[in-house]
Design an enzyme around this catalytic site. Sequence first.
Site, PDB file in Angstrom:
ATOM      1  N   ASN A   9     106.823 -10.449 156.095  1.00 36.57           N
ATOM      2  CA  ASN A   9     105.669  -9.859 156.779  1.00 36.57           C
ATOM      3  C   ASN A   9     106.177  -9.257 158.084  1.00 36.57           C
ATOM      4  O   ASN A   9     106.479  -9.972 159.036  1.00 36.57           O
ATOM      5  CB  ASN A   9     104.616 -10.936 157.062  1.00 36.57           C
ATOM      6  N   TRP A  10     106.275  -7.922 158.101  1.00 38.72           N
ATOM      7  CA  TRP A  10     106.822  -7.238 159.281  1.00 38.72           C
ATOM      8  C   TRP A  10     105.844  -7.200 160.445  1.00 38.72           C
ATOM      9  O   TRP A  10     106.237  -6.855 161.554  1.00 38.72           O
ATOM     10  CB  TRP A  10     107.199  -5.812 158.910  1.00 38.72           C
ATOM     11  N   LYS A  11     104.579  -7.486 160.194  1.00 37.59           N
ATOM     12  CA  LYS A  11     103.556  -7.389 161.245  1.00 37.59           C
ATOM     13  C   LYS A  11     103.596  -5.976 161.849  1.00 37.59           C
ATOM     14  O   LYS A  11     103.750  -5.006 161.114  1.00 37.59           O
ATOM     15  CB  LYS A  11     103.740  -8.511 162.270  1.00 37.59           C
ATOM     16  N   HIS A  94      95.573 -13.519 157.059  1.00 44.39           N
ATOM     17  CA  HIS A  94      96.611 -14.074 157.932  1.00 44.39           C
ATOM     18  C   HIS A  94      95.970 -14.641 159.193  1.00 44.39           C
ATOM     19  O   HIS A  94      94.953 -14.127 159.672  1.00 44.39           O
ATOM     20  CB  HIS A  94      97.630 -12.991 158.295  1.00 44.39           C
ATOM     21  N   GLU A  96      96.663 -14.417 162.215  1.00 45.83           N
ATOM     22  CA  GLU A  96      96.511 -13.456 163.312  1.00 45.83           C
ATOM     23  C   GLU A  96      95.299 -12.567 163.083  1.00 45.83           C
ATOM     24  O   GLU A  96      94.608 -12.187 164.039  1.00 45.83           O
ATOM     25  CB  GLU A  96      97.798 -12.629 163.452  1.00 45.83           C
ATOM     26  N   GLU A 166     100.500 -21.526 156.065  1.00 47.31           N
ATOM     27  CA  GLU A 166     101.150 -21.198 157.330  1.00 47.31           C
ATOM     28  C   GLU A 166     100.511 -21.992 158.464  1.00 47.31           C
ATOM     29  O   GLU A 166      99.450 -21.609 158.977  1.00 47.31           O
ATOM     30  CB  GLU A 166     101.005 -19.705 157.635  1.00 47.31           C
ATOM     31  N   GLY A 172     106.009 -17.955 164.565  1.00 45.82           N
ATOM     32  CA  GLY A 172     106.646 -17.268 165.690  1.00 45.82           C
ATOM     33  C   GLY A 172     107.005 -18.152 166.856  1.00 45.82           C
ATOM     34  O   GLY A 172     107.371 -17.668 167.921  1.00 45.82           O
ATOM     35  N   SER A 212     108.173 -19.825 160.853  1.00 45.92           N
ATOM     36  CA  SER A 212     109.545 -19.934 161.368  1.00 45.92           C
ATOM     37  C   SER A 212     110.556 -20.282 160.278  1.00 45.92           C
ATOM     38  O   SER A 212     111.484 -21.066 160.492  1.00 45.92           O
ATOM     39  CB  SER A 212     109.598 -20.935 162.525  1.00 45.92           C
ATOM     40  N   GLY A 233     108.193 -14.224 158.612  1.00 45.22           N
ATOM     41  CA  GLY A 233     107.873 -13.278 159.676  1.00 45.22           C
ATOM     42  C   GLY A 233     109.109 -12.665 160.306  1.00 45.22           C
ATOM     43  O   GLY A 233     109.751 -11.788 159.732  1.00 45.22           O
ATOM     44  N   GLY A 234     109.473 -13.131 161.495  1.00 44.52           N
ATOM     45  CA  GLY A 234     110.562 -12.532 162.271  1.00 44.52           C
ATOM     46  C   GLY A 234     111.871 -12.387 161.529  1.00 44.52           C
ATOM     47  O   GLY A 234     112.575 -11.383 161.678  1.00 44.52           O
TER      48      GLY A 234
END
Length: 250
Positions: A9-11, A94, A96, A166, A172, A212, A233-234
């Site tokens: 997930n590049w956001k 998600h 967010e 999640e 993150g 993470s 994610g990251g």
Amino acid sequence: MRKKIIAGNWKMNKLPNEAIDFFEELAPLVKNAQNEVVICVPYTDLFYSLMHVQGTDIKIGAQNMHYEEKGAYTGEVSGEMLKAIGVEYVIIGHSERRAYYAETDETVNKKLKKALELELKPIVCVGESLEQRESGKAKEIVTTQTKIALQGLNNNEVSKTIIAYEPIWAIGTGKTATKEDANETIKWIRGKIEEIYGKDTADSVIIQYGGSVKSSNAKELFEMSDIDGGLVGGASLKADEFSKIINYNQ
């Protein structure tokens, strides 16, 4: 045996030229991957990404969609629009989106129904905050989110739904749920599905872990009994690191 799906997930990251460079680097690294590879990119990267993964083992997903086909919804993108350009997966609900854009369990349910109607592959996110976990409410939160998300679906539709657990406190932050805690929570989710839809359906549902995830912890997480891959994610922003997560079992 359930398939492992490793989804990035590049956001809100990467311009189209950066996406193209990423896929050119990633494709040879995951050429013979044993696990399903998915990258969920920003809307502006979708077309370019789809073009550049043709002939590879990489699938492309969107990070959100609206539940209506069309209308006066400025700034939104419909599932029909995603389907029209060849998008295969879509993230729904998600944390967010829930936190910043007023997503609710009810809108998640509407989006999930629409995605399944269009034969998009939905990745539905559920998860608790640190406060909720520390107060002993984690099980109630994630099972309720799961129940409402799946409301009104039949067994076949439920079996086509991917769920991503999640924990909000691990997204993150560098914090990761222990493999035991993550597996236990995913068992709670699977147990709720079994309670409503039966054991065969519950056993067929792919449930990922996200929060993470990185190459150093992917193997221990993904080898747990009920964890069917991850929503990353990251670590999905770097081709080399993400390829190590995808190939954790090779």
